[in-house]
Design an enzyme around this catalytic site. Structure first.
Site, PDB file in Angstrom:
ATOM      1  N   PRO A  15      50.582  -2.087 133.044  1.00 27.26           N
ATOM      2  CG  PRO A  15      48.601  -2.383 131.838  1.00 27.26           C
ATOM      3  CD  PRO A  15      49.594  -3.117 132.699  1.00 27.26           C
ATOM      4  CG  ASN A  16      48.412   3.311 133.643  1.00 28.76           C
ATOM      5  OD1 ASN A  16      48.652   4.105 132.751  1.00 28.76           O
ATOM      6  ND2 ASN A  16      47.274   2.638 133.709  1.00 28.76           N
ATOM      7  NE  ARG A  36      49.281   5.079 138.394  1.00 28.63           N
ATOM      8  CZ  ARG A  36      48.858   3.816 138.336  1.00 28.63           C
ATOM      9  NH1 ARG A  36      49.723   2.821 138.260  1.00 28.63           N
ATOM     10  NH2 ARG A  36      47.574   3.543 138.364  1.00 28.63           N
ATOM     11  CE1 TYR A  48      48.483   2.356 142.847  1.00 31.29           C
ATOM     12  CE2 TYR A  48      48.054   4.544 141.949  1.00 31.29           C
ATOM     13  CZ  TYR A  48      47.667   3.226 142.140  1.00 31.29           C
ATOM     14  OH  TYR A  48      46.472   2.776 141.621  1.00 31.29           O
ATOM     15  CG  ASN A  73      52.171  -3.861 140.473  1.00 31.68           C
ATOM     16  OD1 ASN A  73      51.006  -4.145 140.162  1.00 31.68           O
ATOM     17  ND2 ASN A  73      52.482  -2.765 141.159  1.00 31.68           N
ATOM     18  CB  ALA A  94      44.322  -1.814 135.726  1.00 30.05           C
ATOM     19  CG  HIS A 132      41.772  -5.160 139.171  1.00 31.17           C
ATOM     20  ND1 HIS A 132      42.094  -5.633 140.431  1.00 31.17           N
ATOM     21  CD2 HIS A 132      42.435  -3.975 139.049  1.00 31.17           C
ATOM     22  CE1 HIS A 132      42.898  -4.766 141.022  1.00 31.17           C
ATOM     23  NE2 HIS A 132      43.134  -3.755 140.206  1.00 31.17           N
ATOM     24  CG  ASP A 143      44.865 -18.477 130.590  1.00 29.38           C
ATOM     25  OD1 ASP A 143      44.587 -18.754 131.770  1.00 29.38           O
ATOM     26  OD2 ASP A 143      44.019 -18.503 129.672  1.00 29.38           O
ATOM     27  CD  GLU A 202      48.439 -10.536 142.353  1.00 26.75           C
ATOM     28  OE1 GLU A 202      48.131 -11.750 142.404  1.00 26.75           O
ATOM     29  OE2 GLU A 202      47.599  -9.628 142.402  1.00 26.75           O
ATOM     30  CG  HIS A 262      48.804  -5.334 143.871  1.00 22.32           C
ATOM     31  ND1 HIS A 262      48.570  -4.962 142.571  1.00 22.32           N
ATOM     32  CD2 HIS A 262      48.509  -6.650 143.957  1.00 22.32           C
ATOM     33  CE1 HIS A 262      48.133  -6.009 141.893  1.00 22.32           C
ATOM     34  NE2 HIS A 262      48.096  -7.056 142.713  1.00 22.32           N
ATOM     35  CG  LEU A 263      53.446   0.186 144.283  1.00 22.37           C
ATOM     36  CD1 LEU A 263      53.051   0.648 142.900  1.00 22.37           C
ATOM     37  CD2 LEU A 263      54.690   0.891 144.744  1.00 22.37           C
ATOM     38  CB  SER A 264      47.448   0.765 146.489  1.00 21.37           C
ATOM     39  OG  SER A 264      46.890  -0.080 145.498  1.00 21.37           O
ATOM     40  NE  ARG A 302      43.286   2.259 145.430  1.00 19.34           N
ATOM     41  CZ  ARG A 302      44.009   2.464 144.329  1.00 19.34           C
ATOM     42  NH1 ARG A 302      45.041   1.670 144.057  1.00 19.34           N
ATOM     43  NH2 ARG A 302      43.715   3.459 143.514  1.00 19.34           N
ATOM     44  NE  ARG A 332      41.758   0.929 142.282  1.00 17.25           N
ATOM     45  CZ  ARG A 332      42.291   1.398 141.146  1.00 17.25           C
ATOM     46  NH1 ARG A 332      43.167   0.704 140.480  1.00 17.25           N
ATOM     47  NH2 ARG A 332      41.946   2.588 140.695  1.00 17.25           N
TER      48      ARG A 332
HETATM   49  C1  DQA Z   1      48.315  -1.495 141.544  1.00 20.20           C
HETATM   50  C2  DQA Z   1      46.814  -1.551 141.897  1.00 20.20           C
HETATM   51  C3  DQA Z   1      45.960  -1.590 140.645  1.00 20.20           C
HETATM   52  O1  DQA Z   1      44.580  -1.629 141.002  1.00 20.20           O
HETATM   53  C4  DQA Z   1      46.195  -0.355 139.798  1.00 20.20           C
HETATM   54  O2  DQA Z   1      45.457  -0.429 138.607  1.00 20.20           O
HETATM   55  C5  DQA Z   1      47.636  -0.115 139.527  1.00 20.20           C
HETATM   56  C6  DQA Z   1      48.609  -0.333 140.591  1.00 20.20           C
HETATM   57  C7  DQA Z   1      49.184  -1.306 142.801  1.00 20.20           C
HETATM   58  O3  DQA Z   1      50.375  -1.545 142.701  1.00 20.20           O
HETATM   59  O4  DQA Z   1      48.691  -0.929 143.858  1.00 20.20           O
HETATM   60  O5  DQA Z   1      48.011   0.350 138.456  1.00 20.20           O
HETATM   61  O6  DQA Z   1      48.675  -2.707 140.927  1.00 20.20           O
END
Ligand code: DQA
Length: 158
Positions: A9-10, A17, A22, A73, A76, A79, A86, A97, A99-101, A106, A110
């Site tokens: 998502p997102n 963003r 990010y 990635n 959210a 979390h 599963d 896995e 993550h950009l951040s 944070r 998270r």
């Molecule tokens: C993320 C970190 C997540 O907490 C957040 O909800 C994202 C991006 C990251 O790539 O840093 O959408 O996965």
């Protein structure tokens, strides 16, 4: 070798963003970078992004049997996404896995990562380079395990 590159998502909104967390790359730009890494290594990447957990699961169930690994990635869903977790576990594939951040530095929510235990490694906090490092690690892991399988089989037939 075929690798699934999955974004939750997102992540379709990257570029718009928060740049501090990010970076400024769009998802297409990140995917182009990944393609540049994969092509000369003879790796086929299959990209998928969805804002819906069920669609991510449907994709994983459909594509995983013909794939060698997953770069993900989960956004959210990292979390709290137990059904995504599963579905990933059920593939029995090596998973990295990314993550950009830096999710460890944070908000508290998270810091919970339900995907971590079923991942070979988690790469965080390096913006778009998290994907590059993650893909490199995954390719090396798959190549090495294929090599040791071949060696194991050769020993058996000797
Ligand atoms: C993320 C970190 C997540 O907490 C957040 O909800 C994202 C991006 C990251 O790539 O840093 O959408 O996965």
């Amino acid at each position: 070798m075929k690798i699934l590159v999955i974004n939750g998502p997102n992540l379709n909104m990257l570029g718009r963003r928060n740049h501090k967390h990010y970076g400024s790359f769009t998802l297409d730009q990140i995917n182009t970078k990944l393609e540049k890494l994969a092509k000369p290594r003879d790796v086929k990447l299959v990209f998928f992004q969805s804002n819906h957990e069920g669609q991510l699961i449907d994709f994983i169930q459909k594509e995983s049997s013909a794939s060698s690994g997953i770069l993900i990635n989960p956004g959210a869903l990292t979390h709290y996404g137990y059904s995504l977790r599963d579905a990933l576990e059920d593939t029995n594939l090596p998973i990295i896995e990314v993550h950009l951040s830096d999710i460890s530095k944070r908000e508290d929510f998270r810091k919970i990562d339900v995907i971590k235990k079923i991942s070979l490694a988690v790469v965080i906090g390096q913006k778009e380079n998290s994907y590059i490092l993650g893909l490199k690690k995954l390719i090396i892991y798959i190549q090495e395990s294929t090599l040791s399988e071949v060696r194991g089989r050769a020993k058996l037939t000797r």
